[in-house]
Motif scaffolding. Structure first.
Motif, PDB file in Angstrom:
ATOM      1  N   ILE A 144       3.936   1.205   4.902  1.00 29.93           N
ATOM      2  CA  ILE A 144       3.169   0.537   5.948  1.00 29.93           C
ATOM      3  C   ILE A 144       2.198   1.506   6.620  1.00 29.93           C
ATOM      4  O   ILE A 144       1.122   1.108   7.093  1.00 29.93           O
ATOM      5  N   VAL A 145       2.554   2.806   6.648  1.00 29.39           N
ATOM      6  CA  VAL A 145       1.685   3.794   7.285  1.00 29.39           C
ATOM      7  C   VAL A 145       0.369   3.902   6.530  1.00 29.39           C
ATOM      8  O   VAL A 145      -0.719   3.849   7.121  1.00 29.39           O
ATOM      9  N   LEU A 146       0.448   4.051   5.215  1.00 35.99           N
ATOM     10  CA  LEU A 146      -0.773   4.139   4.420  1.00 35.99           C
ATOM     11  C   LEU A 146      -1.516   2.806   4.395  1.00 35.99           C
ATOM     12  O   LEU A 146      -2.744   2.773   4.300  1.00 35.99           O
ATOM     13  N   SER A 147      -0.775   1.716   4.505  1.00 34.14           N
ATOM     14  CA  SER A 147      -1.420   0.408   4.575  1.00 34.14           C
ATOM     15  C   SER A 147      -2.273   0.305   5.839  1.00 34.14           C
ATOM     16  O   SER A 147      -3.416  -0.160   5.801  1.00 34.14           O
ATOM     17  N   VAL A 148      -1.722   0.743   6.959  1.00 32.17           N
ATOM     18  CA  VAL A 148      -2.469   0.729   8.226  1.00 32.17           C
ATOM     19  C   VAL A 148      -3.691   1.638   8.128  1.00 32.17           C
ATOM     20  O   VAL A 148      -4.794   1.280   8.568  1.00 32.17           O
ATOM     21  N   LEU A 149      -3.516   2.822   7.510  1.00 33.04           N
ATOM     22  CA  LEU A 149      -4.625   3.756   7.388  1.00 33.04           C
ATOM     23  C   LEU A 149      -5.686   3.264   6.406  1.00 33.04           C
ATOM     24  O   LEU A 149      -6.817   3.763   6.409  1.00 33.04           O
ATOM     25  N   SER A 150      -5.332   2.301   5.569  1.00 35.70           N
ATOM     26  CA  SER A 150      -6.315   1.678   4.683  1.00 35.70           C
ATOM     27  C   SER A 150      -6.918   0.440   5.315  1.00 35.70           C
ATOM     28  O   SER A 150      -7.609  -0.325   4.655  1.00 35.70           O
ATOM     29  N   GLN A 151      -6.649   0.235   6.582  1.00 34.45           N
ATOM     30  CA  GLN A 151      -7.140  -0.921   7.333  1.00 34.45           C
ATOM     31  C   GLN A 151      -6.650  -2.216   6.678  1.00 34.45           C
ATOM     32  O   GLN A 151      -7.336  -3.234   6.643  1.00 34.45           O
ATOM     33  N   SER A 152      -5.419  -2.139   6.148  1.00 33.99           N
ATOM     34  CA  SER A 152      -4.725  -3.267   5.508  1.00 33.99           C
ATOM     35  C   SER A 152      -5.449  -3.797   4.271  1.00 33.99           C
ATOM     36  O   SER A 152      -5.160  -4.895   3.808  1.00 33.99           O
ATOM     37  N   GLU A 153      -6.353  -3.012   3.728  1.00 37.47           N
ATOM     38  CA  GLU A 153      -6.947  -3.412   2.448  1.00 37.47           C
ATOM     39  C   GLU A 153      -5.889  -3.356   1.351  1.00 37.47           C
ATOM     40  O   GLU A 153      -5.870  -4.174   0.433  1.00 37.47           O
ATOM     41  N   ILE A 154      -5.010  -2.351   1.457  1.00 34.74           N
ATOM     42  CA  ILE A 154      -3.888  -2.221   0.531  1.00 34.74           C
ATOM     43  C   ILE A 154      -2.614  -2.478   1.323  1.00 34.74           C
ATOM     44  O   ILE A 154      -2.358  -1.815   2.331  1.00 34.74           O
ATOM     45  N   LEU A 155      -1.824  -3.435   0.853  1.00 42.23           N
ATOM     46  CA  LEU A 155      -0.617  -3.840   1.562  1.00 42.23           C
ATOM     47  C   LEU A 155       0.600  -3.063   1.051  1.00 42.23           C
ATOM     48  O   LEU A 155       0.578  -2.535  -0.071  1.00 42.23           O
ATOM     49  N   PRO A 156       1.664  -2.969   1.864  1.00 41.79           N
ATOM     50  CA  PRO A 156       2.835  -2.182   1.458  1.00 41.79           C
ATOM     51  C   PRO A 156       3.403  -2.571   0.099  1.00 41.79           C
ATOM     52  O   PRO A 156       3.777  -1.705  -0.694  1.00 41.79           O
ATOM     53  N   HIS A 157       3.468  -3.884  -0.186  1.00 39.24           N
ATOM     54  CA  HIS A 157       4.076  -4.266  -1.471  1.00 39.24           C
ATOM     55  C   HIS A 157       3.175  -3.906  -2.645  1.00 39.24           C
ATOM     56  O   HIS A 157       3.655  -3.714  -3.769  1.00 39.24           O
ATOM     57  N   HIS A 158       1.845  -3.777  -2.414  1.00 45.26           N
ATOM     58  CA  HIS A 158       0.964  -3.276  -3.471  1.00 45.26           C
ATOM     59  C   HIS A 158       1.361  -1.845  -3.835  1.00 45.26           C
ATOM     60  O   HIS A 158       1.432  -1.494  -5.018  1.00 45.26           O
ATOM     61  N   ILE A 159       1.616  -1.022  -2.816  1.00 38.72           N
ATOM     62  CA  ILE A 159       1.982   0.379  -3.033  1.00 38.72           C
ATOM     63  C   ILE A 159       3.314   0.467  -3.753  1.00 38.72           C
ATOM     64  O   ILE A 159       3.480   1.253  -4.705  1.00 38.72           O
ATOM     65  N   ILE A 160       4.278  -0.341  -3.347  1.00 36.57           N
ATOM     66  CA  ILE A 160       5.609  -0.303  -3.960  1.00 36.57           C
ATOM     67  C   ILE A 160       5.543  -0.719  -5.427  1.00 36.57           C
ATOM     68  O   ILE A 160       6.160  -0.093  -6.306  1.00 36.57           O
ATOM     69  N   GLU A 161       4.776  -1.767  -5.718  1.00 37.95           N
ATOM     70  CA  GLU A 161       4.642  -2.218  -7.102  1.00 37.95           C
ATOM     71  C   GLU A 161       3.919  -1.186  -7.961  1.00 37.95           C
ATOM     72  O   GLU A 161       4.319  -0.908  -9.094  1.00 37.95           O
ATOM     73  N   MET A 162       2.851  -0.608  -7.428  1.00 38.88           N
ATOM     74  CA  MET A 162       2.108   0.397  -8.185  1.00 38.88           C
ATOM     75  C   MET A 162       2.908   1.676  -8.353  1.00 38.88           C
ATOM     76  O   MET A 162       2.754   2.389  -9.357  1.00 38.88           O
ATOM     77  N   GLU A 163       3.780   1.992  -7.405  1.00 42.61           N
ATOM     78  CA  GLU A 163       4.611   3.190  -7.527  1.00 42.61           C
ATOM     79  C   GLU A 163       5.457   3.136  -8.791  1.00 42.61           C
ATOM     80  O   GLU A 163       5.568   4.134  -9.526  1.00 42.61           O
ATOM     81  N   ALA A 164       6.059   2.001  -9.071  1.00 38.46           N
ATOM     82  CA  ALA A 164       6.883   1.856 -10.274  1.00 38.46           C
ATOM     83  C   ALA A 164       6.040   2.022 -11.535  1.00 38.46           C
ATOM     84  O   ALA A 164       6.436   2.710 -12.487  1.00 38.46           O
ATOM     85  N   ILE A 165       4.850   1.398 -11.536  1.00 37.52           N
ATOM     86  CA  ILE A 165       3.953   1.500 -12.694  1.00 37.52           C
ATOM     87  C   ILE A 165       3.504   2.940 -12.892  1.00 37.52           C
ATOM     88  O   ILE A 165       3.497   3.467 -14.010  1.00 37.52           O
ATOM     89  N   LEU A 166       3.150   3.593 -11.800  1.00 31.88           N
ATOM     90  CA  LEU A 166       2.645   4.963 -11.849  1.00 31.88           C
ATOM     91  C   LEU A 166       3.708   5.911 -12.407  1.00 31.88           C
ATOM     92  O   LEU A 166       3.438   6.701 -13.321  1.00 31.88           O
TER      93      LEU A 166
END
Length: 294
Positions: free
Chosen positions: A95-117
């Protein structure tokens, strides 16, 4: 709305859709590098996190074509999230990085991409970086016959070398160079900067350091790329830095990256108050809040 953001994200990252590949330009890399550095400094985390994050980004795109600007931002943001967990004791939440992205990227986007990455990186998440090698090569400075008045010369050289390593992350050419070569080249260039600033012959300290290191390094592999790497670091330094010596130390203001480096502070913290909002392309500062600008 959130549902609209999800729809846009799904459209940008859908697998199997016919989409034109997105060309990642030097400007895109520069913007995300700068944003990552400002986020890391805002969180008082290690700058090594940025180097590790872009190691992930580069390795990911060695085997994948980028499909959209959103995808590139998501991969960079997620890479920074994983790197921060690796390099720092305190784990931040998505959520911290989501806020710093001005909510362009949402927390669940990061979590899903983390697994792929992590799957695409085969879970090799602790790469050597140029930062690591600068710290390793720091010991070679002990053998130099330094002037008695230069008590802090080693610290100044390392700080300048870390500045050059910071700049190296923004350059696409240097992604193909071994981090050990970048770290060694950064110290050689930093030694020459230090010599010039104190009125000495530019190559005296770097030649001494080279001789001190030759017995400990495999120059059959380093020599091939050392010269072009040093030239590229000089180019980055000359394009982006102007030197101003004042009573508080040597300050480097980089016009392209907007890094602020003061050798009286710790290793290259970013200062956000000497550039206009228009200049700070991916990040603007509003009080203590960093805003991600697409």
């Amino acid at each position: 709305s959130t549902s609209r953001k999800d729809a846009d994200a799904n459209e940008n990252t859908s697998v199997g859709k016919e989409m034109r590949s997105f060309e990642i330009t030097t400007l895109h890399r520069l913007r995300m590098c700068e944003w990552s550095c400002r986020v890391v400094d805002h969180l008082c985390a290690s700058r090594r996190s940025v180097a590790v994050a872009f190691n992930y980004v580069d390795r990911f795109y060695w085997s994948h074509e980028c499909q959209s600007e959103f995808e590139y931002k998501l991969v960079c943001t997620t890479s920074l999230y994983v790197a921060l967990k690796l390099c720092n004791r305190e784990t931040i939440r998505p959520i911290v990085l989501s806020v710093l992205s001005q909510s362009e990227i949402l927390p669940h986007h990061i979590i899903e991409m983390e697994a792929i990455l992590m799957q695409n990186l085969d879970y090799h998440l602790n790469p050597p970086t140029a930062f690591c090698f600068v710290e390793t090569f720091h010991g070679f400075l002990d053998g130099l016959a330094l002037p008695p008045t230069s008590m802090n010369i080693k610290d100044r050289v390392i700080q300048k070398a870390l500045l050059l390593v910071d700049l190296s992350i923004t350059d696409t050419f240097l992604t193909s160079i071994l981090p050990s070569t970048i770290g060694f080249a950064a110290i050689l260039n930093a030694l020459e900067i230090e010599s010039v600033e104190h009125g000495g012959e530019p190559t005296i300290l770097s030649s001494m350091f080279m001789a001190q290191s030759k017995s400990k390094l495999d120059f059959d592999t380093v020599d091939t790329y050392l010269k072009p790497t040093r030239e590229k670091l000089w180019q980055l330094y000359e394009e982006s830095a102007r030197v101003d010596t004042s009573q508080t130390g040597t300050k480097f203001y980089t016009s392209n990256c907007h890094f602020y480096y003061d050798d009286t502070n710790d290793h290259g913290r970013t200062r956000n108050n000497h550039h206009s909002t228009e200049e700070l392309s991916p990040v603007q500062v509003d009080g203590n809040v960093l805003i991600y600008m697409g």
